[in-house]
Scaffold this motif. Structure first.
Motif, PDB file in Angstrom:
ATOM      1  N   ILE A  33       0.835  -1.204   0.000  1.00  0.00           N
ATOM      2  CA  ILE A  33       0.000   0.000   0.000  1.00  0.00           C
ATOM      3  C   ILE A  33       0.867   1.249   0.000  1.00  0.00           C
ATOM      4  CG2 ILE A  33      -1.675   1.328   1.352  1.00  0.00           C
ATOM      5  CD1 ILE A  33      -2.750  -1.364   2.411  1.00  0.00           C
ATOM      6  N   VAL A  34       1.914   1.233   0.821  1.00  0.00           N
ATOM      7  CA  VAL A  34       2.767   2.408   0.950  1.00  0.00           C
ATOM      8  C   VAL A  34       3.527   2.686  -0.338  1.00  0.00           C
ATOM      9  CG1 VAL A  34       4.809   3.324   2.129  1.00  0.00           C
ATOM     10  CG2 VAL A  34       2.997   2.249   3.453  1.00  0.00           C
ATOM     11  N   VAL A  35       4.078   1.638  -0.958  1.00  0.00           N
ATOM     12  CA  VAL A  35       4.896   1.869  -2.150  1.00  0.00           C
ATOM     13  C   VAL A  35       4.050   2.406  -3.300  1.00  0.00           C
ATOM     14  CG1 VAL A  35       4.723  -0.503  -3.039  1.00  0.00           C
ATOM     15  CG2 VAL A  35       6.682   0.901  -3.646  1.00  0.00           C
ATOM     16  N   ILE A  36       2.854   1.883  -3.479  1.00  0.00           N
ATOM     17  CA  ILE A  36       1.997   2.376  -4.566  1.00  0.00           C
ATOM     18  C   ILE A  36       1.482   3.776  -4.251  1.00  0.00           C
ATOM     19  CG2 ILE A  36      -0.159   1.967  -5.814  1.00  0.00           C
ATOM     20  CD1 ILE A  36       0.346  -0.997  -5.600  1.00  0.00           C
ATOM     21  N   SER A  37       1.150   4.028  -2.989  1.00  0.00           N
ATOM     22  CA  SER A  37       0.709   5.371  -2.607  1.00  0.00           C
ATOM     23  C   SER A  37       1.811   6.389  -2.813  1.00  0.00           C
ATOM     24  CB  SER A  37       0.263   5.380  -1.137  1.00  0.00           C
ATOM     25  OG  SER A  37      -0.821   4.499  -0.925  1.00  0.00           O
ATOM     26  N   THR A  38       3.044   6.011  -2.481  1.00  0.00           N
ATOM     27  CA  THR A  38       4.179   6.915  -2.676  1.00  0.00           C
ATOM     28  C   THR A  38       4.394   7.206  -4.151  1.00  0.00           C
ATOM     29  OG1 THR A  38       5.224   6.030  -0.676  1.00  0.00           O
ATOM     30  CG2 THR A  38       6.626   7.266  -2.196  1.00  0.00           C
ATOM     31  N   GLU A  39       4.263   6.179  -4.980  1.00  0.00           N
ATOM     32  CA  GLU A  39       4.403   6.381  -6.425  1.00  0.00           C
ATOM     33  C   GLU A  39       3.301   7.286  -6.969  1.00  0.00           C
ATOM     34  OE1 GLU A  39       6.467   2.012  -7.283  1.00  0.00           O
ATOM     35  OE2 GLU A  39       4.330   2.331  -7.606  1.00  0.00           O
ATOM     36  N   LEU A  40       2.105   7.153  -6.410  1.00  0.00           N
ATOM     37  CA  LEU A  40       1.001   8.012  -6.844  1.00  0.00           C
ATOM     38  C   LEU A  40       1.246   9.470  -6.490  1.00  0.00           C
ATOM     39  CD1 LEU A  40      -2.092   5.806  -5.894  1.00  0.00           C
ATOM     40  CD2 LEU A  40      -1.648   6.754  -8.155  1.00  0.00           C
ATOM     41  N   VAL A  41       1.785   9.705  -5.298  1.00  0.00           N
ATOM     42  CA  VAL A  41       1.948  11.074  -4.807  1.00  0.00           C
ATOM     43  C   VAL A  41       3.261  11.687  -5.268  1.00  0.00           C
ATOM     44  CG1 VAL A  41       2.121  12.497  -2.732  1.00  0.00           C
ATOM     45  CG2 VAL A  41       0.487  10.606  -2.803  1.00  0.00           C
ATOM     46  N   ALA A  42       4.349  10.915  -5.111  1.00  0.00           N
ATOM     47  CA  ALA A  42       5.681  11.467  -5.373  1.00  0.00           C
ATOM     48  C   ALA A  42       6.141  11.268  -6.807  1.00  0.00           C
ATOM     49  CB  ALA A  42       6.696  10.850  -4.407  1.00  0.00           C
TER      50      ALA A  42
END
Length: 258
Positions: free
Chosen positions: A189-198
């Motif tokens: 969840i964190v890695v995909i969320s980070t890719e979405l935001v950053a």
């Protein structure tokens, strides 16, 4: 029993696909907002042989595995240390409870400043998010070790390191493994969320962002999301399989009790 669970799970997924297909085809929901399930599955199948998408998946898995492994290497020894030394456990409790609720996504600006590459940023955020479930599970697992077993070993002249190695760690290991399995889902969840935001150069989250460029393709968005869910499902199943192999004695004992 295991085969029955698989059949029921597959039936549940098939039922959901049918419901989504009917909802979209009958016009209950605008098909541009929620494309038919058959369209989404067709696009998901196409992504399975799309080289660009596979590169994105590889980038996501690389950061996921690196951050998760780092968190295990740090959280387990730290949890064993804190769980074995009551003074340290008491002194660190407030700090753990303070840091644990902080969402990793809120730290993206800090990670962007502190780390020079996107991979390092993603791994750092994964490490932070996964540290807490593994650490807390380790602490609780060590706390719940049978005190009679520990005292019995001490009565035979064994010291604290021997008690830890022979009793505490074997007893706590299945619960620590559960913490790792929970952390694996959190890491995805964190890695995909980070890719979405950053953003970045590659990653499933970046692909999901790109599907909305130029008017938006919700069918591609949902197809990518399906693959994100499939990655989580495979990771969870793999870790469960490893737990069954490593802790076969616990499964046998549970079945005996049942």
């Amino acid at each position: 029993m295991r085969f029955r669970r698989i059949v029921y799970g597959a039936a549940g997924v098939a039922g959901l696909v049918v419901v989504l297909e009917v909802v979209s085809r009958t016009g209950l929901v605008d098909d541009t907002a929620l494309p038919p399930a058959s369209t989404v599955l067709r696009e998901a199948g196409r992504l399975a042989v799309d080289q660009d998408f596979l590169v994105d998946v590889g980038a996501t898995l690389k950061a996921w595995a690196g951050g998760l492994l780092l968190s295990v290497l740090v959280a387990v020894p730290l949890g064993v240390l804190l769980g074995s030394v009551p003074v340290l456990n008491t002194a660190s409790r407030a700090l753990v409870e303070l840091c644990r609720p902080i969402p990793s996504v809120a730290l993206i600006p800090l990670a962007t400043i502190a780390f020079s590459t996107v991979v390092q940023q993603k791994m750092a955020l994964i490490f932070y998010a996964c540290l807490w479930p593994i650490l807390v599970n380790t602490l609780y697992a060590l706390r719940d070790v049978d005190p009679v077993a520990k005292e019995s070993l001490r009565s035979f002249g064994f010291g604290t390191p021997a008690v830890l190695w022979r009793v505490s760690l074997p007893s706590a290991a299945p619960f620590i493994a559960t913490g790792v399995r929970i952390a694996a889902s959190v890491a995805l969840i964190v890695v995909i969320s980070t890719e979405l935001v950053a953003g970045g150069d590659d990653g499933v989250g970046l692909y999901l962002n790109e599907t909305q460029a130029g008017g938006g393709r919700n069918d591609l968005l949902l197809a990518g999301a399906c693959w994100a869910g499939a990655l989580g499902l495979v990771a969870n199943a793999g870790l469960i399989w490893l737990e069954r192999i490593a802790f076969r004695w616990q499964s046998a004992r549970s079945e005996g009790v049942a």
